[in-house]
Design a protein around this motif. Structure first.
Motif, mmCIF file in Angstrom:
data_model
loop_
_atom_site.group_PDB
_atom_site.id
_atom_site.type_symbol
_atom_site.label_atom_id
_atom_site.label_comp_id
_atom_site.label_asym_id
_atom_site.label_seq_id
_atom_site.Cartn_x
_atom_site.Cartn_y
_atom_site.Cartn_z
ATOM 1 N N PHE A 112 0.867 -1.182 0.000
ATOM 2 C CA PHE A 112 0.000 0.000 0.000
ATOM 3 C C PHE A 112 0.899 1.226 0.000
ATOM 4 O O PHE A 112 1.794 1.355 0.835
ATOM 5 N N ASP A 113 0.653 2.134 -0.940
ATOM 6 C CA ASP A 113 1.411 3.382 -0.980
ATOM 7 C C ASP A 113 0.522 4.473 -1.568
ATOM 8 O O ASP A 113 -0.674 4.270 -1.799
ATOM 9 N N ALA A 117 -3.428 4.542 -3.010
ATOM 10 C CA ALA A 117 -4.451 5.418 -2.436
ATOM 11 C C ALA A 117 -5.069 6.304 -3.516
ATOM 12 O O ALA A 117 -6.283 6.530 -3.530
ATOM 13 N N LYS A 118 -4.229 6.804 -4.418
ATOM 14 C CA LYS A 118 -4.743 7.619 -5.527
ATOM 15 C C LYS A 118 -5.695 6.788 -6.392
ATOM 16 O O LYS A 118 -6.777 7.262 -6.789
ATOM 17 N N PRO A 148 5.922 7.905 -2.669
ATOM 18 C CA PRO A 148 5.158 6.755 -2.184
ATOM 19 C C PRO A 148 4.464 6.954 -0.845
ATOM 20 O O PRO A 148 3.460 6.282 -0.574
ATOM 21 N N GLN A 149 4.954 7.851 -0.011
ATOM 22 C CA GLN A 149 4.364 8.010 1.328
ATOM 23 C C GLN A 149 3.595 9.317 1.487
ATOM 24 O O GLN A 149 3.204 9.665 2.598
ATOM 25 N N THR A 150 3.362 10.030 0.387
ATOM 26 C CA THR A 150 2.659 11.310 0.476
ATOM 27 C C THR A 150 1.499 11.353 -0.509
ATOM 28 O O THR A 150 1.676 11.060 -1.700
ATOM 29 N N LEU A 151 0.333 11.727 -0.001
ATOM 30 C CA LEU A 151 -0.866 11.851 -0.825
ATOM 31 C C LEU A 151 -1.412 13.262 -0.665
ATOM 32 O O LEU A 151 -1.558 13.744 0.465
ATOM 33 N N VAL A 172 -12.864 2.941 1.784
ATOM 34 C CA VAL A 172 -11.733 2.079 2.143
ATOM 35 C C VAL A 172 -10.753 1.960 0.981
ATOM 36 O O VAL A 172 -11.113 2.140 -0.181
ATOM 37 N N MET A 173 -9.527 1.670 1.325
ATOM 38 C CA MET A 173 -8.478 1.531 0.324
ATOM 39 C C MET A 173 -8.540 0.137 -0.318
ATOM 40 O O MET A 173 -8.630 -0.876 0.386
#
Length: 505
Positions: A112-113, A117-118, A148-151, A172-173
């Motif tokens: 999951f990254d 999420a996008k 990878p760790q920022t949305l 939910v993801m």
């Protein structure tokens, strides 16, 4: 045979031995607490993907157990971090920057990254999306994953409720490779993995051995959801030990007996499940507000609650619950008054009577409500024909999708979902630009006092317009074995979050 004298001597020696210093006496072995749970539910979900269908029973199986979101809603209804460890909001309220958890994997091994999420958020907002709460996320104008760790979410307008909505089952993801099979094989990041589904009977989950959240210890190794629709059978299963818990017991008339039984904990709580009799406002006779108002005055809510739910539950006068912030008691706008109801029907052109059909989903509370409404309406010259309708598949198709109905009844379970009356299309067929404007302003308000004032105005508009008959809020009539702990008493989100449930011995 040992003589009495020798027996006494042996006893004395044993007691002396136990008293000797340094002597280690082995403890009697105790059985370890159980790590399995059988949980009863009155309705079987049509699928196991909460992002693609409306029935709340889906989330009651998989939300927080199999699937997780960027945020989560806790047992007190408050927003907490989850797959997003923290976030910042720009001063204008239009940019949300989320820092994501590291080391998270889906049950199929995929990471999951931010890119995942996008994908999940874009799928919700896509033109062909069938997400049941798609309208809530329309405020998201753009989603970016700079690393990878920022949305980063950019909004078209500010939204005071965004973090709350991101914690709902509909957000939910999901993982791209497994996306198409989620209805029958859910793959998430939660502490439990999907194991099997025996249609018509049960869904089984097993604990994920490598769950990312090491801070939240999960005590159960296996969970079985049993689907028992008959109220008497549900109560019998609890007493026989075939089921360990029933978070929403469908037999309110038997609840008092469980409250008196020390083998169980029966603790009534609050839900968000607003029981409303939805009317098709798009045509006759319910396009005439006077008809809707008359039928509201034909309903004795107190008597209805007694008959439908043994007196448990709270009457409502709009699409809001007493435990929601900003709640207004509007049950007095159109109180029970059959004489005035008859007069209003006559004014609308139905002095000689009114006839329509009522599609009743086959759930205990709905069946009881339909039968009581039928009797109450007959007192004001209205003939209502009940048409039992299989739930969820047939009811969802005929009511939600085809709008092929006159009146129906359902418990709307999503929290703070008053804005559904502005959705176009929606099964009520209700159109009111003034209402739409108020709820849009409420959703955009970042000041809580302003937001709650606007939601109060929205409640009042619905209470006066009566696009649906506002009846009562379902209680959470939970029953579980006394040796269990960790269940939610209240239900701020329709769910069975089992992450803290365990056997005490």
């Amino acid at each position: 045979m040992v003589s009495p004298t020798r027996r006494h001597l042996l006893t004395g020696l044993l007691l002396a031995a136990f008293a000797l210093p340094g002597l280690v006496v082995p403890e009697i072995a105790r059985a370890a607490p159980r790590t399995d749970l059988v949980l009863g539910m009155p309705v079987e979900p049509p699928g196991l993907d909460p992002t693609s269908a409306a029935p709340t029973v889906i989330g009651q199986v998989v939300w927080q157990n199999v699937f997780q979101g960027l945020t989560r809603i806790d047992r007190d209804g408050k927003v907490q971090p989850q797959l997003a460890s923290n976030w910042t909001i720009s001063p204008d309220g239009l940019t949300y920057t989320f820092a994501l958890q590291t080391g998270v994997k889906f049950h199929n091994g995929e990471p999951f990254d931010a890119g995942t999420a996008k994908f999940a958020l874009d799928a919700i907002r896509a033109p062909g999306s069938v997400n049941p709460q798609k309208a809530l996320y329309a405020v998201i104008a753009d989603v970016k994953a700079p690393d990878p760790q920022t949305l980063v979410l950019t909004l078209s307008k500010s939204s005071g409720n965004l973090l709350f909505w991101l914690g709902q089952p509909a957000a939910v993801m999901v993982e791209p490779k497994s996306r198409d099979g989620l209805k029958s094989n859910p793959v998430g990041t939660g502490p439990f993995r999907f194991a099997s589904w025996r249609k018509g009977d049960r869904v089984e989950l097993t604990r994920s051995p490598d769950h990312w959240d090491k801070a939240r210890k999960v005590h159960l190794d296996k969970v079985t959801f049993r689907f028992i629709g008959d109220p008497q059978a549900a109560a019998a299963a609890l007493r026989a030990g075939d089921v360990d818990a029933f978070p929403l017991l469908p037999a309110p008339e038997l609840y008092g007996a469980f409250q008196k039984d020390k083998a169980f904990i029966a603790q009534p709580g609050l839900t968000e499940m607003k029981v409303v009799a939805g009317m098709n406002n798009a045509g006759k006779p319910f396009g005439d507000k006077r008809v809707r108002q008359a039928l509201m005055m034909a309903v004795d809510r107190k008597l209805l609650i007694e008959g439908a739910y043994s007196g448990y539950g709270a009457a409502i006068g709009s699409h809001y619950t007493p435990n929601d912030p900003g709640y207004k008691d509007l049950t007095g706008v159109y109180p029970y008054d059959p004489k005035k109801a008859k007069a209003l029907l006559a004014e609308a052109g139905y002095a000689k009577g009114l006839t329509f059909t009522f599609k009743s989903p086959q759930m205990a509370y709905a069946t009881r409500t339909a039968e009581i409404l039928q009797a109450m309406f007959s007192e004001v010259g209205v003939t209502m024909t009940i048409v039992p309708t299989e739930f969820p598949a047939k009811w969802v198709q005929e009511v939600m999708r085809d709008r092929s109905f006159d009146m129906t009844v359902i418990a709307h379970a999503e929290p703070m979902d008053i804005a559904i009356y502005s959705n176009d299309p929606y099964y009520f067929g209700y159109k009111n630009p003034a209402f739409n404007d108020v709820v849009a302003k409420a959703a955009a308000a970042t000041d809580e006092a302003t937001r709650l004032t606007l939601y109060g105005e929205a409640q009042t508009i619905l209470a006066e317009d009566v696009p649906a008959l506002f009846l009562f809020v379902l209680p959470k009539l939970s029953v579980w074995k006394a040796k269990l702990t960790g269940f939610w008493t209240n239900e701020p989100v329709p769910s069975n979050d089992l992450t803290e449930v365990r056997w005490t011995e």
